[in-house]
Write a protein that holds these residues in place. Structure first.
Motif, short mmCIF file in Angstrom:
data_model
loop_
_atom_site.label_atom_id
_atom_site.label_comp_id
_atom_site.label_asym_id
_atom_site.label_seq_id
_atom_site.Cartn_x
_atom_site.Cartn_y
_atom_site.Cartn_z
N GLU A 242 0.82 -1.21 0.00
CA GLU A 242 0.00 0.00 0.00
C GLU A 242 0.86 1.26 0.00
O GLU A 242 0.47 2.27 -0.57
CB GLU A 242 -0.97 -0.01 1.19
N LEU B 91 0.42 4.06 -2.71
CA LEU B 91 0.23 5.47 -2.33
C LEU B 91 1.21 6.36 -3.08
O LEU B 91 0.83 7.41 -3.60
CB LEU B 91 0.44 5.65 -0.83
N VAL C 9 -5.67 7.81 -3.46
CA VAL C 9 -4.98 8.04 -2.19
C VAL C 9 -5.97 7.95 -1.03
O VAL C 9 -5.70 7.28 -0.03
CB VAL C 9 -4.26 9.41 -2.19
N ILE D 13 -7.00 4.27 -0.46
CA ILE D 13 -5.94 3.50 0.20
C ILE D 13 -5.88 3.88 1.68
O ILE D 13 -5.76 3.01 2.55
CB ILE D 13 -4.58 3.71 -0.49
N GLY D 14 -5.97 5.17 1.98
CA GLY D 14 -5.99 5.61 3.37
C GLY D 14 -7.15 5.00 4.14
O GLY D 14 -7.00 4.54 5.27
N ILE E 62 -4.45 10.21 6.26
CA ILE E 62 -4.21 10.15 4.81
C ILE E 62 -5.53 10.31 4.08
O ILE E 62 -5.65 11.10 3.14
CB ILE E 62 -3.49 8.84 4.41
N GLU E 63 -6.53 9.57 4.51
CA GLU E 63 -7.85 9.62 3.87
C GLU E 63 -8.42 11.03 3.92
O GLU E 63 -8.83 11.59 2.89
CB GLU E 63 -8.80 8.65 4.55
N LEU F 213 2.44 10.16 4.60
CA LEU F 213 3.14 9.05 3.93
C LEU F 213 4.50 8.84 4.57
O LEU F 213 4.91 7.70 4.82
CB LEU F 213 3.27 9.31 2.43
#
Length: 100
Positions: free
Chosen positions: A27, A31, A43, A46-47, A69-70, A85
């Motif tokens: 992941e 990312l 992105v 994935i978050g 991140i999300e 990240l």
């Protein structure tokens, strides 16, 4: 001196953790690729996935990184996503699992 991050994980999950960590490393690469192409929707996804799977396994700090991140990706806050990240990479380098 590098300090370890200790996560206390249910011993019943011990056999699943190596695969989970392998997916987490993938992941990170995904990312980086999505950030490189500017695809903030990927992105954010994935978050979101990172947050959910981490919290299901009991990785509380990792879940927080995934959540940030999300939310940063949803707000198109590129610098914050890059910072998270880096936090994610640092986390996976330093995390140690203690089975309880």
């Amino acid at each position: 001196m590098v300090f370890k991050i200790i996560e206390k994980i249910d011993k019943d999950l011990q056999g699943l953790i190596p695969g989970f960590m392998e997916i987490t490393h993938k992941e990170i690469k995904d990312l980086e690729q999505a950030l490189g192409s500017g695809d903030m929707a990927v992105v954010a996804r994935i978050g979101h996935n990172l947050k959910g799977s981490a919290l299901n396994y009991g990785f509380l700090q990792l879940g927080g990184i995934g959540r940030r991140i999300e939310s940063s990706a949803e707000r198109n806050q590129l610098e914050k996503v890059h910072a998270e990240l880096e936090a994610l990479k640092d986390y996976v380098d330093r995390v140690e699992v203690e089975f309880v």
